[in-house]
Motif scaffolding. Structure first.
Motif, short mmCIF file in Angstrom:
data_model
loop_
_atom_site.label_atom_id
_atom_site.label_comp_id
_atom_site.label_asym_id
_atom_site.label_seq_id
_atom_site.Cartn_x
_atom_site.Cartn_y
_atom_site.Cartn_z
N LEU A 215 4.53 1.24 7.40
CA LEU A 215 4.21 2.49 6.72
C LEU A 215 4.62 2.41 5.25
O LEU A 215 3.86 2.79 4.36
CB LEU A 215 4.93 3.66 7.41
CG LEU A 215 4.75 5.04 6.74
CD1 LEU A 215 3.30 5.46 6.77
CD2 LEU A 215 5.62 6.08 7.42
N ILE A 216 5.82 1.88 5.01
CA ILE A 216 6.33 1.79 3.63
C ILE A 216 5.49 0.83 2.79
O ILE A 216 5.08 1.15 1.67
CB ILE A 216 7.80 1.35 3.64
CG1 ILE A 216 8.68 2.44 4.26
CG2 ILE A 216 8.28 1.03 2.22
CD1 ILE A 216 10.11 2.01 4.50
N LEU A 217 5.19 -0.34 3.34
CA LEU A 217 4.45 -1.34 2.58
C LEU A 217 3.02 -0.90 2.29
O LEU A 217 2.50 -1.11 1.19
CB LEU A 217 4.46 -2.67 3.34
CG LEU A 217 5.83 -3.34 3.45
CD1 LEU A 217 5.77 -4.52 4.41
CD2 LEU A 217 6.33 -3.80 2.08
N LEU A 218 2.38 -0.26 3.28
CA LEU A 218 1.03 0.26 3.05
C LEU A 218 1.04 1.39 2.02
O LEU A 218 0.12 1.52 1.20
CB LEU A 218 0.42 0.74 4.37
CG LEU A 218 -0.02 -0.35 5.34
CD1 LEU A 218 -0.39 0.25 6.69
CD2 LEU A 218 -1.19 -1.15 4.77
N LEU A 219 2.10 2.19 2.07
CA LEU A 219 2.21 3.29 1.11
C LEU A 219 2.41 2.76 -0.31
O LEU A 219 1.85 3.29 -1.28
CB LEU A 219 3.38 4.20 1.51
CG LEU A 219 3.46 5.56 0.80
CD1 LEU A 219 2.18 6.36 1.02
CD2 LEU A 219 4.65 6.35 1.32
N VAL A 220 3.20 1.68 -0.43
CA VAL A 220 3.38 1.03 -1.74
C VAL A 220 2.03 0.56 -2.28
O VAL A 220 1.71 0.75 -3.46
CB VAL A 220 4.36 -0.16 -1.62
CG1 VAL A 220 4.33 -1.01 -2.88
CG2 VAL A 220 5.77 0.34 -1.37
N TRP A 221 1.24 -0.06 -1.41
CA TRP A 221 -0.08 -0.57 -1.82
C TRP A 221 -0.99 0.57 -2.27
O TRP A 221 -1.61 0.49 -3.34
CB TRP A 221 -0.70 -1.31 -0.62
CG TRP A 221 -2.06 -1.88 -0.89
CD1 TRP A 221 -2.36 -2.98 -1.62
CD2 TRP A 221 -3.31 -1.37 -0.41
NE1 TRP A 221 -3.71 -3.20 -1.63
CE2 TRP A 221 -4.32 -2.22 -0.90
CE3 TRP A 221 -3.66 -0.28 0.38
CZ2 TRP A 221 -5.66 -2.01 -0.63
CZ3 TRP A 221 -5.01 -0.07 0.66
CH2 TRP A 221 -5.99 -0.93 0.15
N VAL A 222 -1.06 1.64 -1.51
CA VAL A 222 -1.93 2.78 -1.84
C VAL A 222 -1.47 3.46 -3.12
O VAL A 222 -2.28 3.78 -4.00
CB VAL A 222 -1.98 3.78 -0.66
CG1 VAL A 222 -2.67 5.07 -1.07
CG2 VAL A 222 -2.68 3.16 0.53
N LEU A 223 -0.16 3.68 -3.25
CA LEU A 223 0.37 4.36 -4.44
C LEU A 223 0.20 3.51 -5.69
O LEU A 223 -0.04 4.06 -6.77
CB LEU A 223 1.85 4.69 -4.23
CG LEU A 223 2.16 5.85 -3.29
CD1 LEU A 223 3.65 5.96 -3.04
CD2 LEU A 223 1.62 7.15 -3.84
N SER A 224 0.30 2.20 -5.56
CA SER A 224 0.12 1.32 -6.72
C SER A 224 -1.32 1.40 -7.24
O SER A 224 -1.55 1.54 -8.44
CB SER A 224 0.46 -0.12 -6.35
OG SER A 224 1.80 -0.24 -5.97
N PHE A 225 -2.28 1.32 -6.33
CA PHE A 225 -3.68 1.46 -6.72
C PHE A 225 -3.94 2.84 -7.33
O PHE A 225 -4.67 2.97 -8.32
CB PHE A 225 -4.58 1.25 -5.50
CG PHE A 225 -4.95 -0.20 -5.26
CD1 PHE A 225 -4.14 -1.23 -5.70
CD2 PHE A 225 -6.12 -0.52 -4.60
CE1 PHE A 225 -4.49 -2.56 -5.49
CE2 PHE A 225 -6.49 -1.85 -4.38
CZ PHE A 225 -5.66 -2.87 -4.82
N SER A 226 -3.37 3.86 -6.71
CA SER A 226 -3.58 5.23 -7.19
C SER A 226 -3.03 5.42 -8.59
O SER A 226 -3.67 6.03 -9.45
CB SER A 226 -2.92 6.23 -6.24
OG SER A 226 -3.51 6.20 -4.96
N GLN A 227 -1.83 4.89 -8.84
CA GLN A 227 -1.21 5.03 -10.16
C GLN A 227 -2.03 4.32 -11.23
O GLN A 227 -2.19 4.82 -12.35
CB GLN A 227 0.20 4.46 -10.12
CG GLN A 227 1.03 4.73 -11.35
CD GLN A 227 1.27 6.20 -11.59
OE1 GLN A 227 1.27 6.65 -12.74
NE2 GLN A 227 1.46 6.97 -10.54
N LEU A 228 -2.56 3.17 -10.88
CA LEU A 228 -3.39 2.40 -11.82
C LEU A 228 -4.66 3.18 -12.17
O LEU A 228 -5.03 3.29 -13.34
CB LEU A 228 -3.74 1.05 -11.19
CG LEU A 228 -4.43 0.02 -12.08
CD1 LEU A 228 -3.64 -0.25 -13.34
CD2 LEU A 228 -4.62 -1.28 -11.30
#
Length: 439
Positions: free
Chosen positions: A65-78
């Protein structure tokens, strides 16, 4: 995981746009984030093999959950930073600020009121961020379509790739310095004073942090404007814009700060053991003044970050981190002020940090954020503060919590009319509001 790539998409937007490579740079950045995350995953699982105790932690239990959330949030922030170049802030801010709150509320209600499993509640929480990411892609597609390309030819010209990597890494290190500087006081309180005091201090920090919220949305629209003015060497325009945004941030922050000061004693009646906060009420004032000065200096740090002097930003961030530690150490060990001393230490460090940036920007770009209207706004705020205190207290703490800040708001509304800071006639105009949400 981002390693500064989100800010690089603002810094180099106009340079890439001149060669029609702005989306090419975006897609390469998205690929870069994916590569970064892959490396991060390998290191994460390698650490788990080297230190098996990690597998017994809650972090390991929730790793996917944490790693997938990191991936989604990174793309979103970009994507959020890229879209800010197109001068659109309302829809991205909904994805960035509203969706996380809806995610929290929905997961909480599902778990505690509807009896779903904890695991399902977590994945519902995660789903909101996935929807937000898809929303970013859809919104970008509606704004300028997709021009998917992973060509790297433009990066090879004039050492552009080296410039991008250097900039991104310095921004990344500067962000680490900022993170340390803004978190070290909590660590030192817990280590040297006590966890109870740390909880009290953290609560004050969260409350006074409300005055900085308007800064987040305004940065999204300001960063591309600052970047463009620097690219075109229009320092006079930058100075005008800098003064205006600084005044806007300061006025809103001052209004919220004064409302917090007059309402806090009544707010404590609704907090469990709220009477324990009253002896430390001065922390609100001390931290509030330093944050107000931070708002009054506008986007000093972003001007430096977007300029050719971006490396200096890391220097001042390092200064903030070191000075915060030293001042905190002194006040904790050589005074008996406790967490009030920590607030004083943090405020001194933050004020010196901002003074350095003001002087640097004035010397290099001739820009200066402070204006006489800020002084007049402070005068109105004092009138509102004393007026709310002189008026008769109502019988109910809840009514006082509403009534006292309302007096401040009325006085500041008059201040805005006299000083003409916010053009309310435009803000309340239906066409203006409609244009904000136009795709």
């Amino acid at each position: 995981v981002l390693l500064g790539l989100s800010y690089a998409n603002i810094k180099f937007f106009y340079k890439n746009k001149a060669t029609n490579n702005q989306q090419n740079f975006l897609w390469l950045s998205l690929l870069g984030v994916f590569v970064n995350l892959t490396v991060f995953l390998l290191l994460f699982f390698l650490m788990a093999q080297l230190f098996p105790s990690i597998k017994e932690s809650n972090l390991w239990k929730m790793k996917w959950l944490i790693l997938l959330l990191v991936w989604v949030l990174s793309f979103s922030q970009l994507l959020n930073k890229y879209i800010s170049n197109l001068k659109r802030i309302v829809v991205p801010n909904i994805f960035e600020n509203l969706f996380p709150k809806l995610a929290n509320l929905s997961a909480f209600c599902l778990l505690f009121y509807m009896g779903v499993s904890e695991k399902l509640a977590y994945w519902v929480f995660f789903l909101f961020f996935v929807v937000a990411l898809l929303g970013y892609f859809y919104y970008l597609y509606n704004l300028e379509g997709f021009n998917v390309s992973l060509s790297t030819g433009f990066l090879q010209k004039n050492n552009f790739l080296k410039e991008v990597v250097t900039y991104s890494l310095f921004i990344f290190m500067g962000n680490i310095g900022n993170f340390i500087a803004t978190r070290i006081d909590n660590y030192m309180i817990g280590e040297y004073i006590g966890f109870k005091e740390n909880g009290i201090y953290s609560t004050f920090l969260s409350i006074i942090g409300l005055i900085t919220i308007p800064q987040m949305g305004l940065y999204s629209i300001s960063a591309p404007i600052i970047n463009k003015a620097l690219e075109e060497n229009k320092y006079a325009d930058l100075n005008t814009f800098h003064k205006k945004t600084a005044l806007n941030l300061f006025f809103v922050g001052l209004t919220l700060f004064t409302c917090i000061l007059v309402g806090f004693p009544y707010l404590t009646t609704f907090i469990k053991n709220g009477e324990q906060f009253l002896p430390y009420q001065n922390i609100l004032t001390i931290l509030g003044f330093s944050l107000l000065f931070d708002l009054a200096t506008g986007f000093n740090g972003y001007i430096i970050s977007m300029s050719k002097y971006f490396k200096f930003n890391m220097v001042v961030m390092l200064f903030l981190a070191i000075s915060t530690i030293l001042f905190n150490y002194y006040f904790i060990n050589y005074t008996e002020l406790g967490i009030i001393g920590v607030a004083i230490a943090t405020s001194i460090a933050l004020t010196l940090f901002n003074l350095i940036k003001i002087i640097f920007n004035y010397i290099k770009f001739g820009v200066f954020p402070l204006s006489i209207k800020m002084f007049f706004a402070c005068t109105f705020a004092l009138i509102g503060y004393f007026a709310s205190g002189l008026l008769v207290n109502l019988s109910s703490p809840f009514l006082n919590l509403i009534f006292k800040p309302l007096i401040v708001l009325l006085v500041m509304f008059v201040a805005n009319y006299v000083l003409t800071i916010f053009p309310l006639q435009n803000i309340l105009n239906k066409t203006f509001i409609k244009n904000l949400f136009t795709f």
